[in-house]
Write an enzyme that holds these catalytic residues in place. Structure first.
Site, PDB file in Angstrom:
ATOM      1  N   GLY A 328      -1.796 -24.553  12.159  1.00  0.00           N
ATOM      2  CA  GLY A 328      -3.225 -25.131  12.011  1.00  0.00           C
ATOM      3  C   GLY A 328      -4.175 -24.413  13.166  1.00  0.00           C
ATOM      4  O   GLY A 328      -3.872 -23.325  13.575  1.00  0.00           O
ATOM      5  N   HIS A 330      -5.045 -25.318  15.954  1.00  0.00           N
ATOM      6  CA  HIS A 330      -4.533 -25.157  17.659  1.00  0.00           C
ATOM      7  C   HIS A 330      -3.380 -23.956  17.626  1.00  0.00           C
ATOM      8  O   HIS A 330      -3.450 -23.400  18.572  1.00  0.00           O
ATOM      9  CB  HIS A 330      -3.818 -26.385  18.054  1.00  0.00           C
ATOM     10  CG  HIS A 330      -3.414 -26.511  19.418  1.00  0.00           C
ATOM     11  ND1 HIS A 330      -2.211 -26.724  19.785  1.00  0.00           N
ATOM     12  CD2 HIS A 330      -4.201 -26.833  20.533  1.00  0.00           C
ATOM     13  CE1 HIS A 330      -2.357 -26.832  21.257  1.00  0.00           C
ATOM     14  NE2 HIS A 330      -3.514 -27.056  21.538  1.00  0.00           N
ATOM     15  N   CYS A 331      -2.795 -23.813  16.895  1.00  0.00           N
ATOM     16  CA  CYS A 331      -1.760 -22.879  16.495  1.00  0.00           C
ATOM     17  C   CYS A 331      -2.296 -21.376  16.562  1.00  0.00           C
ATOM     18  O   CYS A 331      -1.645 -20.443  16.940  1.00  0.00           O
ATOM     19  CB  CYS A 331      -0.888 -22.870  15.154  1.00  0.00           C
ATOM     20  SG  CYS A 331      -0.320 -24.459  15.161  1.00  0.00           S
ATOM     21  N   ILE A 332      -3.637 -21.146  16.060  1.00  0.00           N
ATOM     22  CA  ILE A 332      -3.910 -19.856  16.352  1.00  0.00           C
ATOM     23  C   ILE A 332      -5.129 -19.556  17.361  1.00  0.00           C
ATOM     24  O   ILE A 332      -5.771 -18.502  17.308  1.00  0.00           O
ATOM     25  CB  ILE A 332      -4.997 -19.648  14.913  1.00  0.00           C
ATOM     26  CG1 ILE A 332      -5.833 -20.312  14.592  1.00  0.00           C
ATOM     27  CG2 ILE A 332      -3.688 -19.885  13.717  1.00  0.00           C
ATOM     28  CD1 ILE A 332      -6.800 -19.937  13.509  1.00  0.00           C
TER      29      ILE A 332
END
Length: 339
Positions: A328, A330-332
């Site tokens: 999502g 936050h992950c990128i």
């Protein structure tokens, strides 16, 4: 020398991201185009609040510039994938406020058979070099999405990541905690047994905590709350809440746990359980960039975040193409704290 990882709500110098290129995560041109549009939407949303630097692979700069415009800095480095939270460094500060960058071992989320990491395993050092900060090497296989700190000594972890067979099979829980504490300046680890059901699918991380629970401030943790008994995360999310409500943080405070209702959709177009989660948001200077799913609960979540962060502007960005690749918002993204 002692270092400490600042919490995400502390001021940032900038945000680092990585541009999607052709790889196994995006199986065709249409998926890649959708991913690039989503990454660009996140980058533009963040750039309203702080500088953004996008790392792109060789020959990918034109595609990045076309979608990002002129407001995002571009840097070219060899890349395998585009999940900067996991492949980038974890920035920490010493007692004088000087930055350093923790370089965890990255092995494709537990050496998954579809993953490639020859180049991504070196990105943390490239970012640290571009930021002009020293590197702190760690022998622990770990990713930025697998940790969440409150800035006052507490860190959230999951058994199936740091203790997973594909990552650190020879490490004990005590050894993992010692290394995490040494690198992040934390003193107490709170362990959850696993992540969300959908995170164990083809492109899953095998249990990242940043889709399950996240600190909003010291003493307060947000937890994913699946409210439909038909979804297997209904049982899991209740358990996470119970575990966290029974905990105290590193300062001895009982945790205040705030349930964030999951989106109402249960399965994706392929019929697999989704791990759509509003927990996977990103805090930037003056802003909250929040995952949206064209779902009735998007506005419910947005209103909760507005109450939690009254001094920040909440921006919703459609995260479904990002989740299709395994993560999502936050992950990128990866924050570089302000000095």
């Amino acid at each position: 020398m002692t270092y400490r990882m600042p919490p995400e709500w502390a001021p940032h110098e900038r945000t680092w991201m990585a541009w999607p290129g052709p790889n196994p995560t995006f199986t065709n041109d249409e998926e890649l185009a959708e991913a690039r549009a989503a990454w660009a939407s996140v980058a533009r949303a963040v750039s309203r609040f702080e500088p953004v630097t996008m790392v792109h692979g060789p020959g990918q700069g034109d595609s990045a510039r076309a979608l990002l415009g002129d407001g995002v800095e571009l840097i070219e480095r060899e890349l395998d994938d585009a999940w900067m939270r996991d492949i980038g460094p974890t920035f920490v500060k010493d007692a004088q406020g000087r930055l350093a960058a923790v370089d965890w071992v990255f092995n494709g989320w537990g050496a998954q058979d579809w993953a490639r990491w020859e180049h991504d395993s070196k990105i943390a050092r490239h970012v640290a070099d571009a930021a002009g900060v020293p590197v702190l090497s760690s022998a622990l296989v770990n990713e930025g999405g697998a940790i969440h700190v409150d800035g006052e000594g507490t860190v959230l972890l999951t058994d199936t990541v740091q203790l997973g067979a594909g990552r650190n099979p020879e490490w004990t829980r005590e050894q993992v905690e010692a290394e995490i504490h040494a690198k992040l300046g934390t003193t107490k680890a709170i362990w959850l047994p696993h992540g969300l059901t959908g995170d164990y699918g083809m492109y899953g991380t095998q249990g990242h905590v940043d889709i399950v629970a996240a600190f909003a401030r010291p003493g307060t943790v947000l937890v994913h709350s699946q409210q439909d008994p038909a979804h297997p995360d209904y049982v899991r999310s209740k358990m996470y809440g119970e575990i966290l409500r029974a905990q105290t943080d590193a300062q001895g405070r009982p945790l205040e746990v705030i349930d964030i209702p999951a989106p109402t959709v249960l399965k994706d177009e392929e019929g697999d359980w989704v791990d759509y989660s509003y927990i996977n948001h990103y805090l930037c200077n003056g802003g909250v960039v929040l995952c949206a799913f064209d779902d009735p609960n998007d506005e419910v979540a947005a209103e909760i975040f507005r109450r939690l962060f009254p001094d920040r502007t909440v921006t919703l960005v459609d995260a479904r193409p990002i989740f299709a690749g395994g993560g999502g918002i936050h992950c990128i993204t990866q924050q570089q704290p302000a000095v």
